[in-house]
Write a protein that holds these residues in place. Sequence first.
Motif, PDB file in Angstrom:
ATOM      1  N   GLN A  13      39.267   6.289 -11.256  1.00 38.26           N
ATOM      2  CA  GLN A  13      38.269   6.827 -10.323  1.00 38.26           C
ATOM      3  C   GLN A  13      36.904   6.172 -10.582  1.00 38.26           C
ATOM      4  O   GLN A  13      36.651   5.665 -11.679  1.00 38.26           O
ATOM      5  CB  GLN A  13      38.162   8.338 -10.499  1.00 38.26           C
ATOM      6  CG  GLN A  13      39.425   9.078 -10.095  1.00 38.26           C
ATOM      7  CD  GLN A  13      39.245  10.579 -10.132  1.00 38.26           C
ATOM      8  OE1 GLN A  13      38.357  11.104 -10.803  1.00 38.26           O
ATOM      9  NE2 GLN A  13      40.070  11.297  -9.388  1.00 38.26           N
ATOM     10  N   PRO A  14      36.047   6.202  -9.592  1.00 41.10           N
ATOM     11  CA  PRO A  14      34.685   5.669  -9.811  1.00 41.10           C
ATOM     12  C   PRO A  14      34.030   6.334 -11.005  1.00 41.10           C
ATOM     13  O   PRO A  14      34.137   7.553 -11.194  1.00 41.10           O
ATOM     14  CB  PRO A  14      33.975   6.019  -8.500  1.00 41.10           C
ATOM     15  CG  PRO A  14      35.059   6.045  -7.483  1.00 41.10           C
ATOM     16  CD  PRO A  14      36.256   6.625  -8.192  1.00 41.10           C
ATOM     17  N   GLY A  15      33.358   5.510 -11.814  1.00 41.00           N
ATOM     18  CA  GLY A  15      32.708   6.012 -13.008  1.00 41.00           C
ATOM     19  C   GLY A  15      33.559   5.941 -14.257  1.00 41.00           C
ATOM     20  O   GLY A  15      33.048   6.085 -15.379  1.00 41.00           O
ATOM     21  N   ASP A  16      34.850   5.742 -14.101  1.00 40.06           N
ATOM     22  CA  ASP A  16      35.759   5.652 -15.242  1.00 40.06           C
ATOM     23  C   ASP A  16      35.628   4.301 -15.948  1.00 40.06           C
ATOM     24  O   ASP A  16      34.928   3.397 -15.476  1.00 40.06           O
ATOM     25  CB  ASP A  16      37.206   5.853 -14.797  1.00 40.06           C
ATOM     26  CG  ASP A  16      37.534   7.296 -14.490  1.00 40.06           C
ATOM     27  OD1 ASP A  16      38.629   7.559 -13.960  1.00 40.06           O
ATOM     28  OD2 ASP A  16      36.677   8.176 -14.763  1.00 40.06           O
ATOM     29  N   SER A  17      36.354   4.197 -17.063  1.00 39.90           N
ATOM     30  CA  SER A  17      36.371   2.957 -17.849  1.00 39.90           C
ATOM     31  C   SER A  17      37.790   2.442 -17.998  1.00 39.90           C
ATOM     32  O   SER A  17      38.757   3.213 -17.940  1.00 39.90           O
ATOM     33  CB  SER A  17      35.785   3.208 -19.244  1.00 39.90           C
ATOM     34  OG  SER A  17      34.440   3.598 -19.171  1.00 39.90           O
ATOM     35  N   LEU A  18      37.889   1.134 -18.195  1.00 45.31           N
ATOM     36  CA  LEU A  18      39.156   0.488 -18.510  1.00 45.31           C
ATOM     37  C   LEU A  18      38.861  -0.637 -19.491  1.00 45.31           C
ATOM     38  O   LEU A  18      37.770  -1.215 -19.457  1.00 45.31           O
ATOM     39  CB  LEU A  18      39.807  -0.130 -17.267  1.00 45.31           C
ATOM     40  CG  LEU A  18      40.683   0.711 -16.353  1.00 45.31           C
ATOM     41  CD1 LEU A  18      41.145  -0.128 -15.171  1.00 45.31           C
ATOM     42  CD2 LEU A  18      41.873   1.288 -17.102  1.00 45.31           C
ATOM     43  N   ARG A  19      39.852  -0.955 -20.330  1.00 43.83           N
ATOM     44  CA  ARG A  19      39.736  -2.126 -21.179  1.00 43.83           C
ATOM     45  C   ARG A  19      40.914  -3.048 -20.913  1.00 43.83           C
ATOM     46  O   ARG A  19      42.072  -2.644 -21.095  1.00 43.83           O
ATOM     47  CB  ARG A  19      39.688  -1.768 -22.663  1.00 43.83           C
ATOM     48  CG  ARG A  19      39.359  -2.988 -23.525  1.00 43.83           C
ATOM     49  CD  ARG A  19      39.210  -2.673 -24.985  1.00 43.83           C
ATOM     50  NE  ARG A  19      40.496  -2.560 -25.668  1.00 43.83           N
ATOM     51  CZ  ARG A  19      40.664  -2.747 -26.982  1.00 43.83           C
ATOM     52  NH1 ARG A  19      39.629  -3.064 -27.731  1.00 43.83           N
ATOM     53  NH2 ARG A  19      41.862  -2.609 -27.520  1.00 43.83           N
ATOM     54  N   LEU A  20      40.603  -4.241 -20.469  1.00 45.34           N
ATOM     55  CA  LEU A  20      41.626  -5.261 -20.253  1.00 45.34           C
ATOM     56  C   LEU A  20      41.787  -6.091 -21.520  1.00 45.34           C
ATOM     57  O   LEU A  20      40.813  -6.349 -22.227  1.00 45.34           O
ATOM     58  CB  LEU A  20      41.253  -6.170 -19.085  1.00 45.34           C
ATOM     59  CG  LEU A  20      40.959  -5.492 -17.746  1.00 45.34           C
ATOM     60  CD1 LEU A  20      40.683  -6.565 -16.685  1.00 45.34           C
ATOM     61  CD2 LEU A  20      42.076  -4.582 -17.320  1.00 45.34           C
ATOM     62  N   SER A  21      43.010  -6.512 -21.754  1.00 45.03           N
ATOM     63  CA  SER A  21      43.308  -7.387 -22.890  1.00 45.03           C
ATOM     64  C   SER A  21      44.007  -8.636 -22.394  1.00 45.03           C
ATOM     65  O   SER A  21      44.777  -8.585 -21.430  1.00 45.03           O
ATOM     66  CB  SER A  21      44.210  -6.676 -23.901  1.00 45.03           C
ATOM     67  OG  SER A  21      43.609  -5.517 -24.417  1.00 45.03           O
ATOM     68  N   CYS A  22      43.755  -9.729 -23.066  1.00 44.00           N
ATOM     69  CA  CYS A  22      44.415 -11.000 -22.757  1.00 44.00           C
ATOM     70  C   CYS A  22      44.852 -11.615 -24.081  1.00 44.00           C
ATOM     71  O   CYS A  22      44.004 -11.988 -24.897  1.00 44.00           O
ATOM     72  CB  CYS A  22      43.477 -11.931 -22.013  1.00 44.00           C
ATOM     73  SG  CYS A  22      44.101 -13.627 -21.832  1.00 44.00           S
ATOM     74  N   THR A  23      46.151 -11.682 -24.266  1.00 42.22           N
ATOM     75  CA  THR A  23      46.699 -12.264 -25.485  1.00 42.22           C
ATOM     76  C   THR A  23      47.307 -13.618 -25.153  1.00 42.22           C
ATOM     77  O   THR A  23      48.017 -13.753 -24.154  1.00 42.22           O
ATOM     78  CB  THR A  23      47.768 -11.341 -26.087  1.00 42.22           C
ATOM     79  OG1 THR A  23      47.160 -10.081 -26.386  1.00 42.22           O
ATOM     80  CG2 THR A  23      48.316 -11.924 -27.387  1.00 42.22           C
ATOM     81  N   THR A  24      47.007 -14.609 -26.005  1.00 44.71           N
ATOM     82  CA  THR A  24      47.462 -15.968 -25.716  1.00 44.71           C
ATOM     83  C   THR A  24      48.474 -16.440 -26.746  1.00 44.71           C
ATOM     84  O   THR A  24      48.512 -15.937 -27.874  1.00 44.71           O
ATOM     85  CB  THR A  24      46.280 -16.940 -25.707  1.00 44.71           C
ATOM     86  OG1 THR A  24      45.866 -17.190 -27.057  1.00 44.71           O
ATOM     87  CG2 THR A  24      45.091 -16.370 -24.942  1.00 44.71           C
ATOM     88  N   SER A  25      49.272 -17.417 -26.314  1.00 41.36           N
ATOM     89  CA  SER A  25      50.249 -18.002 -27.229  1.00 41.36           C
ATOM     90  C   SER A  25      49.610 -19.091 -28.073  1.00 41.36           C
ATOM     91  O   SER A  25      50.199 -19.530 -29.067  1.00 41.36           O
ATOM     92  CB  SER A  25      51.427 -18.583 -26.439  1.00 41.36           C
ATOM     93  OG  SER A  25      50.996 -19.624 -25.582  1.00 41.36           O
ATOM     94  N   GLY A  26      48.433 -19.520 -27.671  1.00 42.96           N
ATOM     95  CA  GLY A  26      47.717 -20.536 -28.414  1.00 42.96           C
ATOM     96  C   GLY A  26      46.490 -19.949 -29.090  1.00 42.96           C
ATOM     97  O   GLY A  26      46.079 -18.834 -28.783  1.00 42.96           O
TER      98      GLY A  26
END
Length: 119
Positions: A13-26
Motif C-alpha cells: 500500500q502507499p506509504g509502505d516499505s519494501l527491500r529488494l535484493s539482487c544476488t549475483t553469480s559473479g
Amino acid sequence: QVQLVESGGGLVQPGDSLRLSCTTSGSIGSSLAMGWYRQAPGKQRELVAGITSSSNTNYADDVKGRFTISRDNAKNTVYLQMDSLKPEDTAVYYCNMKKFVGVRLNDYWGQGTQVTVSS
C-alpha cells in the motif's frame, strides 16, 4: 556469463516499505557499478539508483530521500530499500551490473521483480 537474481517485490500500500535484493553469480566487488532500474508499462526503463565499486551512490530525483541502495560484497548482493512508496513507483525493477571484461564494458541484467503500490 554473470547471472543476477532479484527478489523482494510484491504488492504493498502507499506509504509502505519494501527491500529488494539482487544476488549475483559473479563477484560484485570486481564490478564497475551496480544499479537498480525500473520500467513501468508503456514507459522506458530508467535508472532508479546506482552504487559504484567505491560505494558512491546516485539516485533519480523522484526517489531521493525515500530509496537507499547498498551493497554487501561478501554476499555478492545489492539491496534497494524503498520507503514511503507511492503508486507511481509501480514498475518492474531490474538489477544491473556493469563489469569490464578485458577492455569491454558489459551490462548484465536480472529477470526483474514486480513492485505494485496500490490501495
